[in-house]
Design a protein around this motif. Structure first.
Motif, mmCIF file in Angstrom:
data_model
loop_
_atom_site.group_PDB
_atom_site.id
_atom_site.type_symbol
_atom_site.label_atom_id
_atom_site.label_comp_id
_atom_site.label_asym_id
_atom_site.label_seq_id
_atom_site.Cartn_x
_atom_site.Cartn_y
_atom_site.Cartn_z
ATOM 1 N N ASP A 94 -14.193 -33.465 -43.803
ATOM 2 C CA ASP A 94 -12.736 -33.398 -43.667
ATOM 3 C C ASP A 94 -12.127 -33.942 -44.953
ATOM 4 O OD1 ASP A 94 -12.831 -32.317 -41.147
ATOM 5 O OD2 ASP A 94 -12.712 -34.251 -40.125
ATOM 6 N N VAL A 95 -11.296 -33.133 -45.589
ATOM 7 C CA VAL A 95 -10.844 -33.399 -46.944
ATOM 8 C C VAL A 95 -9.362 -33.779 -46.955
ATOM 9 C CG1 VAL A 95 -10.762 -32.496 -49.304
ATOM 10 C CG2 VAL A 95 -12.537 -31.718 -47.722
ATOM 11 N N PHE A 96 -9.019 -34.640 -47.901
ATOM 12 C CA PHE A 96 -7.695 -35.223 -48.062
ATOM 13 C C PHE A 96 -7.328 -36.086 -46.860
ATOM 14 C CE2 PHE A 96 -7.250 -31.632 -51.127
ATOM 15 C CZ PHE A 96 -7.143 -32.428 -52.255
ATOM 16 N N THR A 97 -8.346 -36.800 -46.395
ATOM 17 C CA THR A 97 -8.190 -37.813 -45.358
ATOM 18 C C THR A 97 -9.402 -38.717 -45.415
ATOM 19 O OG1 THR A 97 -7.856 -38.223 -42.990
ATOM 20 C CG2 THR A 97 -9.339 -36.417 -43.582
ATOM 21 N N SER A 98 -9.269 -39.917 -44.879
ATOM 22 C CA SER A 98 -10.418 -40.795 -44.667
ATOM 23 C C SER A 98 -10.699 -40.986 -43.190
ATOM 24 C CB SER A 98 -10.168 -42.164 -45.331
ATOM 25 O OG SER A 98 -8.980 -42.756 -44.828
ATOM 26 N N THR A 99 -9.994 -40.201 -42.355
ATOM 27 C CA THR A 99 -10.139 -40.289 -40.902
ATOM 28 C C THR A 99 -10.810 -39.038 -40.379
ATOM 29 O OG1 THR A 99 -8.103 -41.605 -40.765
ATOM 30 C CG2 THR A 99 -8.912 -40.597 -38.726
ATOM 31 N N PRO A 100 -11.967 -39.147 -39.731
ATOM 32 C CA PRO A 100 -12.618 -37.958 -39.184
ATOM 33 C C PRO A 100 -11.707 -37.185 -38.241
ATOM 34 C CG PRO A 100 -14.114 -39.835 -39.123
ATOM 35 C CD PRO A 100 -12.761 -40.370 -39.508
ATOM 36 N N LEU A 101 -11.829 -35.857 -38.297
ATOM 37 C CA LEU A 101 -11.098 -34.921 -37.449
ATOM 38 C C LEU A 101 -9.622 -34.812 -37.831
ATOM 39 C CD1 LEU A 101 -12.730 -35.675 -33.983
ATOM 40 C CD2 LEU A 101 -13.553 -34.222 -35.846
ATOM 41 N N GLU A 102 -9.276 -35.310 -39.015
ATOM 42 C CA GLU A 102 -7.985 -35.037 -39.606
ATOM 43 C C GLU A 102 -8.238 -34.328 -40.930
ATOM 44 O OE1 GLU A 102 -5.606 -38.580 -39.799
ATOM 45 O OE2 GLU A 102 -5.578 -38.846 -37.623
ATOM 46 N N GLY A 103 -7.205 -34.097 -41.725
ATOM 47 C CA GLY A 103 -7.403 -33.404 -42.990
ATOM 48 C C GLY A 103 -7.824 -31.958 -42.799
ATOM 49 N N ASN A 104 -8.428 -31.400 -43.837
ATOM 50 C CA ASN A 104 -8.823 -29.990 -43.838
ATOM 51 C C ASN A 104 -10.340 -29.882 -43.934
ATOM 52 O OD1 ASN A 104 -8.593 -27.244 -43.816
ATOM 53 N ND2 ASN A 104 -7.445 -27.064 -45.727
ATOM 54 N N PRO A 105 -11.010 -29.325 -42.941
ATOM 55 C CA PRO A 105 -12.472 -29.245 -42.987
ATOM 56 C C PRO A 105 -12.967 -28.180 -43.952
ATOM 57 C CG PRO A 105 -11.657 -28.204 -40.986
ATOM 58 C CD PRO A 105 -10.464 -28.819 -41.668
ATOM 59 N N VAL A 106 -14.108 -28.464 -44.572
ATOM 60 C CA VAL A 106 -14.783 -27.492 -45.424
ATOM 61 C C VAL A 106 -16.276 -27.617 -45.184
ATOM 62 C CG1 VAL A 106 -14.951 -29.063 -47.415
ATOM 63 C CG2 VAL A 106 -15.012 -26.592 -47.772
ATOM 64 N N ALA A 107 -16.959 -26.491 -45.171
ATOM 65 C CA ALA A 107 -18.419 -26.482 -45.097
ATOM 66 C C ALA A 107 -18.971 -26.344 -46.506
ATOM 67 C CB ALA A 107 -18.911 -25.334 -44.219
ATOM 68 N N VAL A 108 -19.940 -27.188 -46.841
ATOM 69 C CA VAL A 108 -20.537 -27.190 -48.174
ATOM 70 C C VAL A 108 -22.032 -26.931 -48.041
ATOM 71 C CG1 VAL A 108 -20.907 -28.496 -50.289
ATOM 72 C CG2 VAL A 108 -18.819 -28.869 -48.942
ATOM 73 N N PHE A 109 -22.482 -25.778 -48.538
ATOM 74 C CA PHE A 109 -23.911 -25.475 -48.606
ATOM 75 C C PHE A 109 -24.424 -26.050 -49.918
ATOM 76 C CE2 PHE A 109 -22.537 -22.741 -45.292
ATOM 77 C CZ PHE A 109 -23.664 -22.478 -44.500
ATOM 78 N N THR A 110 -25.159 -27.145 -49.829
ATOM 79 C CA THR A 110 -25.485 -27.928 -51.023
ATOM 80 C C THR A 110 -26.565 -27.290 -51.889
ATOM 81 O OG1 THR A 110 -26.993 -29.256 -49.652
ATOM 82 C CG2 THR A 110 -24.748 -30.101 -49.986
#
Length: 278
Positions: free
Chosen positions: A8-24
């Motif tokens: 979850d991006v542009f937040t430090s709180t899980p389940l807020e912000g904008n989620p992104v999946a990253v295939f590393t």
């Protein structure tokens, strides 16, 4: 089998912000399969990390459910923080479709507390379909004038009188879908405090929770029109109306129509890890 991380991006709180999946480690996944995977996961963006081709540390490709983007803010921020957590050092350079994007990390022990990215400097023009866009948003005017900025994706800015007015916007997505290759960025605020909402049927996103690639151009737009001085670090909130509050920070340096640099900062938190068997 391909491993991925959801942050979850542009937040430090899980389940807020904008989620992104990253295939590393996406080496060997063809582009057509990347697009199908992004459609399967159905997040606003999915990032695939590949070996670098130039002077960067890694190369990334970014897909919405319907198309590939040469650059986007929250996917690159999320990917950088995910990768940075597995590496030493406080810098990382991602190769994107618009060039190298450098990141600088602020760590709290081993944890990356936040990151700053130096974004590509966008180009801008008056928007050619301003009247149709305003009708689709349901407003009659924009202050300052409707302007399109491109730093990979194309963001079109519509300024509203107040945050209260911004929160009541109910766009006609059927109208906005007639406008190709653009995201409508409605904004309001004053001083250092701003709020945005992003609508983009063209990019497969009805409303976005955090649009990092739009944060930098907003700082430029405000500076160009005298709404907030260049060099001021602004706070941008987004996603409030859809229950995914996000916070971004942006600074643009320049004079008039000459922009020297633009930077966006924020945080991210890992919320899931998975394996894809397709």
């Amino acid at each position: 089998m391909h491993q991925y991380v959801v942050a979850d991006v542009f937040t430090s709180t899980p389940l807020e912000g904008n989620p992104v999946a990253v295939f590393t480690d996406a080496a060997g996944i063809p582009a057509e399969r990347m697009q199908r995977i992004a459609r399967e996961l159905n997040l606003s963006e999915t990032v695939f990390v590949l070996p670098a081709r130039g002077s960067g540390d890694v190369r990334v490709r970014i897909f919405t459910p319907v198309n590939e983007l040469p650059f986007a803010g929250h996917p690159t921020m999320g990917a950088a923080i995910v990768l940075g957590a597995t590496r030493s050092g406080n810098t990382l350079v991602l190769e994107t479709g618009v060039g190298d994007v450098p990141f600088e990390f602020k760590r709290d022990g081993q944890v990356i507390a936040s990151a700053r990215m130096r974004q590509p400097i966008p180009t801008w023009t008056p928007y050619e379909h301003a009247e149709l866009l305003l009708s689709g948003i349901g407003v009659t005017t924009s202050i300052p004038p409707v302007t399109a900025y491109r730093n990979g994706p194309r963001h079109v800015y519509v300024g509203l009188d107040s945050i209260a007015e911004l929160s009541t916007v109910e766009p006609d997505l059927r109208v906005l879908a007639k406008l190709p290759d653009m995201a409508a960025i409605c904004f309001a605020g004053e001083g250092r405090q701003w709020r945005i909402r992003m609508f983009s049927p063209a990019y497969g996103v009805a409303e976005d929770a955090a649009t990092g690639s739009a944060a930098g151009p907003l700082a430029i737009h405000l500076g160009r029109h005298g709404l907030c001085p260049f060099g001021t670090r602004i706070e941008i909130k987004q996603g409030v109306e859809i229950g995914r509050p996000s916070v971004m920070y942006a600074t643009a340096w320049g004079v008039g129509d000459t922009v020297e640099a633009v930077e966006v900062a924020g945080s991210a938190v890992v919320v899931a890890r998975g394996e894809l068997y397709a």
